[in-house]
Scaffold this motif. Structure first.
Motif, PDB file in Angstrom:
ATOM      1  N   THR A   7       0.848  -1.196   0.000  1.00  0.00           N
ATOM      2  CA  THR A   7       0.000   0.000   0.000  1.00  0.00           C
ATOM      3  C   THR A   7       0.877   1.237   0.000  1.00  0.00           C
ATOM      4  O   THR A   7       1.988   1.237   0.526  1.00  0.00           O
ATOM      5  CB  THR A   7      -0.927   0.056   1.231  1.00  0.00           C
ATOM      6  N   ALA A   8       0.345   2.296  -0.604  1.00  0.00           N
ATOM      7  CA  ALA A   8       0.994   3.610  -0.573  1.00  0.00           C
ATOM      8  C   ALA A   8      -0.059   4.629  -0.966  1.00  0.00           C
ATOM      9  O   ALA A   8      -0.775   4.432  -1.959  1.00  0.00           O
ATOM     10  CB  ALA A   8       2.172   3.670  -1.529  1.00  0.00           C
ATOM     11  N   ALA A  20      -0.296 -13.775  -9.258  1.00  0.00           N
ATOM     12  CA  ALA A  20      -1.216 -12.835  -9.922  1.00  0.00           C
ATOM     13  C   ALA A  20      -1.310 -11.548  -9.107  1.00  0.00           C
ATOM     14  O   ALA A  20      -1.184 -11.564  -7.878  1.00  0.00           O
ATOM     15  CB  ALA A  20      -2.600 -13.462 -10.070  1.00  0.00           C
ATOM     16  N   LEU A  21      -1.525 -10.424  -9.804  1.00  0.00           N
ATOM     17  CA  LEU A  21      -1.595  -9.120  -9.148  1.00  0.00           C
ATOM     18  C   LEU A  21      -2.981  -8.515  -9.300  1.00  0.00           C
ATOM     19  O   LEU A  21      -3.562  -8.547 -10.384  1.00  0.00           O
ATOM     20  CB  LEU A  21      -0.568  -8.160  -9.753  1.00  0.00           C
ATOM     21  N   TYR A  22      -3.472  -7.937  -8.221  1.00  0.00           N
ATOM     22  CA  TYR A  22      -4.753  -7.243  -8.201  1.00  0.00           C
ATOM     23  C   TYR A  22      -4.521  -5.872  -7.581  1.00  0.00           C
ATOM     24  O   TYR A  22      -3.751  -5.746  -6.624  1.00  0.00           O
ATOM     25  CB  TYR A  22      -5.779  -8.017  -7.369  1.00  0.00           C
ATOM     26  N   ALA A  23      -5.203  -4.858  -8.106  1.00  0.00           N
ATOM     27  CA  ALA A  23      -5.009  -3.498  -7.595  1.00  0.00           C
ATOM     28  C   ALA A  23      -6.343  -2.807  -7.394  1.00  0.00           C
ATOM     29  O   ALA A  23      -7.339  -3.125  -8.049  1.00  0.00           O
ATOM     30  CB  ALA A  23      -4.151  -2.692  -8.564  1.00  0.00           C
ATOM     31  N   SER A  24      -6.324  -1.833  -6.509  1.00  0.00           N
ATOM     32  CA  SER A  24      -7.491  -1.002  -6.252  1.00  0.00           C
ATOM     33  C   SER A  24      -7.022   0.259  -5.539  1.00  0.00           C
ATOM     34  O   SER A  24      -5.828   0.454  -5.320  1.00  0.00           O
ATOM     35  CB  SER A  24      -8.510  -1.759  -5.395  1.00  0.00           C
ATOM     36  N   ARG A  25      -8.004   1.086  -5.199  1.00  0.00           N
ATOM     37  CA  ARG A  25      -7.731   2.282  -4.410  1.00  0.00           C
ATOM     38  C   ARG A  25      -8.430   2.128  -3.073  1.00  0.00           C
ATOM     39  O   ARG A  25      -9.550   1.644  -2.998  1.00  0.00           O
ATOM     40  CB  ARG A  25      -8.210   3.514  -5.149  1.00  0.00           C
ATOM     41  N   LEU A  26      -7.779   2.538  -2.019  1.00  0.00           N
ATOM     42  CA  LEU A  26      -8.353   2.421  -0.689  1.00  0.00           C
ATOM     43  C   LEU A  26      -9.614   3.261  -0.551  1.00  0.00           C
ATOM     44  O   LEU A  26     -10.524   2.912   0.196  1.00  0.00           O
ATOM     45  CB  LEU A  26      -7.315   2.816   0.356  1.00  0.00           C
ATOM     46  N   ASP A  58       4.137   2.974  -5.223  1.00  0.00           N
ATOM     47  CA  ASP A  58       4.392   4.272  -4.594  1.00  0.00           C
ATOM     48  C   ASP A  58       3.101   5.077  -4.498  1.00  0.00           C
ATOM     49  O   ASP A  58       2.066   4.681  -5.036  1.00  0.00           O
ATOM     50  CB  ASP A  58       5.522   5.034  -5.296  1.00  0.00           C
ATOM     51  N   GLU A  59       3.156   6.200  -3.816  1.00  0.00           N
ATOM     52  CA  GLU A  59       1.950   6.984  -3.543  1.00  0.00           C
ATOM     53  C   GLU A  59       1.347   7.641  -4.780  1.00  0.00           C
ATOM     54  O   GLU A  59       0.224   8.132  -4.734  1.00  0.00           O
ATOM     55  CB  GLU A  59       2.237   8.031  -2.471  1.00  0.00           C
ATOM     56  N   SER A  60       2.052   7.617  -5.907  1.00  0.00           N
ATOM     57  CA  SER A  60       1.490   8.147  -7.157  1.00  0.00           C
ATOM     58  C   SER A  60       0.748   7.075  -7.938  1.00  0.00           C
ATOM     59  O   SER A  60       0.157   7.348  -8.981  1.00  0.00           O
ATOM     60  CB  SER A  60       2.592   8.761  -8.033  1.00  0.00           C
ATOM     61  N   GLY A  61       0.784   5.828  -7.447  1.00  0.00           N
ATOM     62  CA  GLY A  61       0.111   4.730  -8.126  1.00  0.00           C
ATOM     63  C   GLY A  61       0.986   3.987  -9.118  1.00  0.00           C
ATOM     64  O   GLY A  61       0.484   3.217  -9.931  1.00  0.00           O
ATOM     65  N   ASP A 137       9.358   5.809  -3.092  1.00  0.00           N
ATOM     66  CA  ASP A 137       9.028   7.227  -2.948  1.00  0.00           C
ATOM     67  C   ASP A 137       9.187   7.885  -4.315  1.00  0.00           C
ATOM     68  O   ASP A 137      10.298   7.935  -4.846  1.00  0.00           O
ATOM     69  CB  ASP A 137       9.957   7.876  -1.927  1.00  0.00           C
ATOM     70  N   PRO A 138       8.106   8.406  -4.891  1.00  0.00           N
ATOM     71  CA  PRO A 138       8.192   8.988  -6.233  1.00  0.00           C
ATOM     72  C   PRO A 138       9.030  10.258  -6.303  1.00  0.00           C
ATOM     73  O   PRO A 138       9.459  10.654  -7.380  1.00  0.00           O
ATOM     74  CB  PRO A 138       6.732   9.270  -6.599  1.00  0.00           C
ATOM     75  N   ALA A 139       9.315  10.878  -5.161  1.00  0.00           N
ATOM     76  CA  ALA A 139      10.103  12.114  -5.148  1.00  0.00           C
ATOM     77  C   ALA A 139      11.558  11.885  -4.729  1.00  0.00           C
ATOM     78  O   ALA A 139      12.359  12.816  -4.738  1.00  0.00           O
ATOM     79  CB  ALA A 139       9.458  13.129  -4.211  1.00  0.00           C
TER      80      ALA A 139
END
Length: 188
Positions: A7-8, A20-26, A58-61, A137-139
């Motif tokens: 998570t990020a 297998a990979l699964y994704a979503s938004r919290l 990362d937090e940018s997805g 970390d995207p930055a």
């Protein structure tokens, strides 16, 4: 079933026991998750399904995933549902752990103390047991690793890794997940 969760920010990625990979938004709790298909092979019975051995987000997805079967690390934009890059990496990794700084991934073999930075040769860090990595970390321009003896920094710009704390040889305790230092803004 699910073997790991990354998570990020608002993003969550699940990796199953089959890779297998699964994704979503919290922020979309209660909605179904989406199986990721980075190579667009869904519906092709002859194509091999993508499987991952290690993931980070990362937090940018931006999702980073290492696949031994595919021999690569991918960068996948969850929001755009788009593969941003695939970097070939045919290595033997006993215990893969993945992190990133910006869009530069770092794959670490937590068991052997080796690391690979996107576009660079293998790094032999000689870390001790119980290696943990910081979150992507995207930055950032550097990733951090900790073992029971040291804190390491690995710049993604090609600079050499550096032992920031500890001299090796002495156990300092159970390593904690390193946190990327953030620059502070000063008010004028």
């Amino acid at each position: 079933g699910t073997t790991s969760v990354a998570t990020a920010g608002d993003y969550v990625v699940y990796r199953t026991d089959t890779g297998a990979l699964y994704a979503s938004r919290l922020s979309r709790a209660g909605q179904s998750v989406t199986e990721l298909d980075p190579f667009g092979t869904a519906g092709d019975d002859d194509a091999r399904t993508y499987t991952a051995d290690a993931v980070a987000v990362d937090e940018s997805g931006m999702l980073f995933a290492y696949s031994a079967v595919d021999g690569s690390v991918i960068r996948y934009d969850i929001d755009a549902d788009e593969l941003r890059g695939r970097d070939a990496l045919a290595v033997d990794v006993a215990s893969p752990v993945l992190t990133a700084a910006g869009e530069q991934w770092v794959l670490v073999d937590a068991e052997e103390g080796r690391a690979w930075v996107r576009g660079r040769e293998e790094l032999d860090l000689g870390t001790a047991d119980q290696l943990v990595v910081g979150d992507p970390d995207p930055a950032a321009r550097t990733v951090y690793l900790a073992d029971e003896q040291s804190l390491w920094s690995i710049p993604v710009d090609g600079s050499e890794p550096r032992r920031e704390v500890g001299a090796g040889g002495n156990v300092l305790g159970q390593p904690a997940k390193p946190v990327t230092p953030r620059r502070r803004c000063r008010n004028a």
